[in-house]
Design an enzyme around this catalytic site. Sequence first.
Site, PDB file in Angstrom:
ATOM      1  N   LYS A   1      -5.636   3.103   2.712  1.00 19.84           N
ATOM      2  CA  LYS A   1      -4.181   3.043   2.837  1.00 19.84           C
ATOM      3  C   LYS A   1      -3.709   2.863   4.273  1.00 19.84           C
ATOM      4  O   LYS A   1      -2.771   2.114   4.549  1.00 19.84           O
ATOM      5  CB  LYS A   1      -3.569   4.324   2.253  1.00 19.84           C
ATOM      6  CG  LYS A   1      -2.050   4.286   2.221  1.00 19.84           C
ATOM      7  CD  LYS A   1      -1.472   5.449   1.450  1.00 19.84           C
ATOM      8  CE  LYS A   1       0.043   5.310   1.341  1.00 19.84           C
ATOM      9  NZ  LYS A   1       0.638   6.400   0.560  1.00 19.84           N
TER      10      LYS A   1
ATOM     11  N   GLN B   1      -7.174  11.266  -5.740  1.00 19.29           N
ATOM     12  CA  GLN B   1      -7.402   9.901  -6.224  1.00 19.29           C
ATOM     13  C   GLN B   1      -8.401   9.132  -5.378  1.00 19.29           C
ATOM     14  O   GLN B   1      -8.332   7.911  -5.265  1.00 19.29           O
ATOM     15  CB  GLN B   1      -6.078   9.127  -6.355  1.00 19.29           C
ATOM     16  CG  GLN B   1      -5.210   9.730  -7.455  1.00 19.29           C
ATOM     17  CD  GLN B   1      -4.065   8.854  -7.879  1.00 19.29           C
ATOM     18  OE1 GLN B   1      -3.532   8.084  -7.091  1.00 19.29           O
ATOM     19  NE2 GLN B   1      -3.669   8.981  -9.139  1.00 19.29           N
TER      20      GLN B   1
END
Lengths: 165, 580
Positions: free
Chosen positions: B164, B115
Amino acid sequence: MKKTQGNYTILVITVENKFGVLARVSGLFSRRGVNIKSLAVAPTDKAEFSRITVDLDIELEGVSLDQIINQLDKLINVVEIRALDPAESVERELMIVTVEAEASQRDELVDHLDKVGGKVLNIGTESMMLSLVETSSVIDDFESFLSGYGIVELQRTGRVALDSL
Amino acid sequence: MTSENIDGGKALIRSLEKEGVEVMFGLPGGAILPVYDPIIDSTIRHILVRHEQGAGHMAQGYAQATGKPGVAMVTSGPAATNIVTPLCDAYLDSIPLVVITGQVPLAAIGTDAFQECDTTGITMGVTKHNFLVKDAQDIPRIVKEAFHIATTGRPGPVLIDLPKDIVDPNSPRSELDWVDDPEMDLPGYKPEKDIDFSGIEKAVELIQTSERPVFYIGGGILKARAAEALRELVEITGIHVVTTLMARGAFPDSHELCLGMPGMHGNYTAVTSMQKSDLLVALGARFDDRVTGKVDGFAPDAKIIHVDIDPAEIGKVRKPDVAINGDCRLVIEAMVDLLRQQDATQTDRSEWKSTISGWQERFPLTYEDSEPGSRLKPQYVLEQLRDLTPEDTIVASGVGQHQMWTSQYWSFDHPYTWINSGGLGTMGFSIPAAIGAKVGNPDRMVWAVDGDGCFQMTAQELVTSTVENIPIKVALLNNSYLGMVRQWQDMFYEERFSEVFLSDDVPNYKAWAESMGCVGIRVDSPEEVPEAIAKANEIEDRSVVIDFRTAPEERVYPMVPAGKDNSSIVVPPSQESQER
Ligand SMILES: Cc1ncc(C[n+]2csc(CCOP(=O)(O)OP(=O)(O)O)c2C)c(N)n1
Ligand SMILES: [Mg+2]
């Protein structure tokens, strides 16, 4: 081939010295299908800013230079932008070049090099490495002169320029 | 000041709260997970969408209806690519958005990680600015900068891409010292413009001496909150006004000086008055090709005054005689001041006025009533809807014939009541945009006017409206076709209809609506129209979809054919013999 003189536009762009900024600037040209002839980028006297000098062919088919300038100015990371008038600025370019040169040809070559103010950087058995800092048009001429000898490798920096005093 | 150590995810949410964000639209996933945890404890209402495109359009509808920036948050990769369309839409229509995307951890960037996509690269051309955050410590500052950039100058979308590991409390990289009031660092961004008063003097002089002037009003008037100032300017000058597709509602349609919408499907008088004018005062408008038609032939006798906040718009299409770079409201107020001081007698424009009213009499918007037993006329449905809904109803439309008819037949008397996708023309815009508008205005009635093609692109957001309790109403003008494309094939491709027929009987819109928790109504005959609308108006606890079965062969008139100049405007057959 001798390139015509004065047929160019120099944009000087002060940008934030950050990643991605060059892509934003060059992306704006590429999206409009405008070719950048040469591009020089380096930090300025203030480390947080870089100065980009863009050399464009003047014939921007159907594209207005003012509009490109306005749109570049809109980029958040562009601090200042302006077009330099070639007549009102001092420009230089650096070329380094390796040419084929037998021992017998070297005197003649160095003679020419001295006339334009270039330097010999390195000497090999069959070739020489030279440098020249000059206006782009002088470099154009010298490059075509060298092509008679056989150019092995060549790099030019593209124009950099400052306002005339 | 005591320093407080927090993680990037919390810092993000806290920064959004500090910006006054009350609501955000989004859908979580792996890379953005750490930021979804602090949402549970936040004052911000999060609306869970069914598709990220919906989140973006909802944020747009919210922003357009409220004037506040819209906020959306989605994960990395496919979610980021799903929100590219709304970003581009917001970019072209200058809508303030802040979109937050998750990104793979810093060390994984560039490795084709799961992703991963180059979100800042992909969105560079469709955002006013974007940020890839590489240090958690920068989060408070970047959020502040993002809102500042999105909402000042010419508004637009800003994206923040968040790897992240800088928001994940389990990662050491996510730690930062919370800063309550970070200092922005935007040396290249100067949205405030010093207004050039000599330009205003010249503009006022041109306005005073012109014989056939028209105010050409664009969406910039709404962005500048300048509708009131505009009304004053119009009333002291007595000059007629056209409002572009992006500016509907910026000046009341019911005003005697309002000529309505110009452009490819503008009404005859709006189009022709611009074309024949000797002065166009463009206020927050950008000479879009849908307004100008063939640029070479556009308003050939007109001098141009161009006022815009964005210097790159001025002279982009048409070189102005007077250019004023600045905020429309401030410029208009300065014009009004000057006009009041001057108190100069105006040029006699009685002939121009009677020419205009002659056009209005000979070329009103018109359509033929439907034959008994045949499908509804969309214009009739819209007239009924206009007349049977509250005056301050917010209308969001999709893209196609139904959009043009809505803009033509609705009467917009208030700013910020019309929401549509003008620049990008994004099918599927209306339902999510209407939901966003309703979130921002829970007490107002919000109607989406949609086409059957558009409906099938984003209808699933009606599930969002049911689950999140955001009741909207949808008037589906269901002509069984991709009607606008059909019209072009009808008029310019010798009626060779290629891939434009959708279906006469599937989907069953009533059943589909019901399955999504909405009330579904199907309307076939004109007599049922008012009744169905009245019923929909009464339902306040859930969304309603009315499937109006409209006539496929109906064309939007007038029309300036693509590539032609505005004097080639095609009028409906019933007006062809009128003297032009
Ligand atoms: C995403 C997207 N795809 C394609 C188009 C091209 N397009 C413009 S209008 C239209 C037809 C829309 O059909 P529908 O929603 O039924 O509206 P109608 O014109 O029939 O009122 C199409 C396909 C578009 N604007 N947007
Ligand atoms: Mg349709």
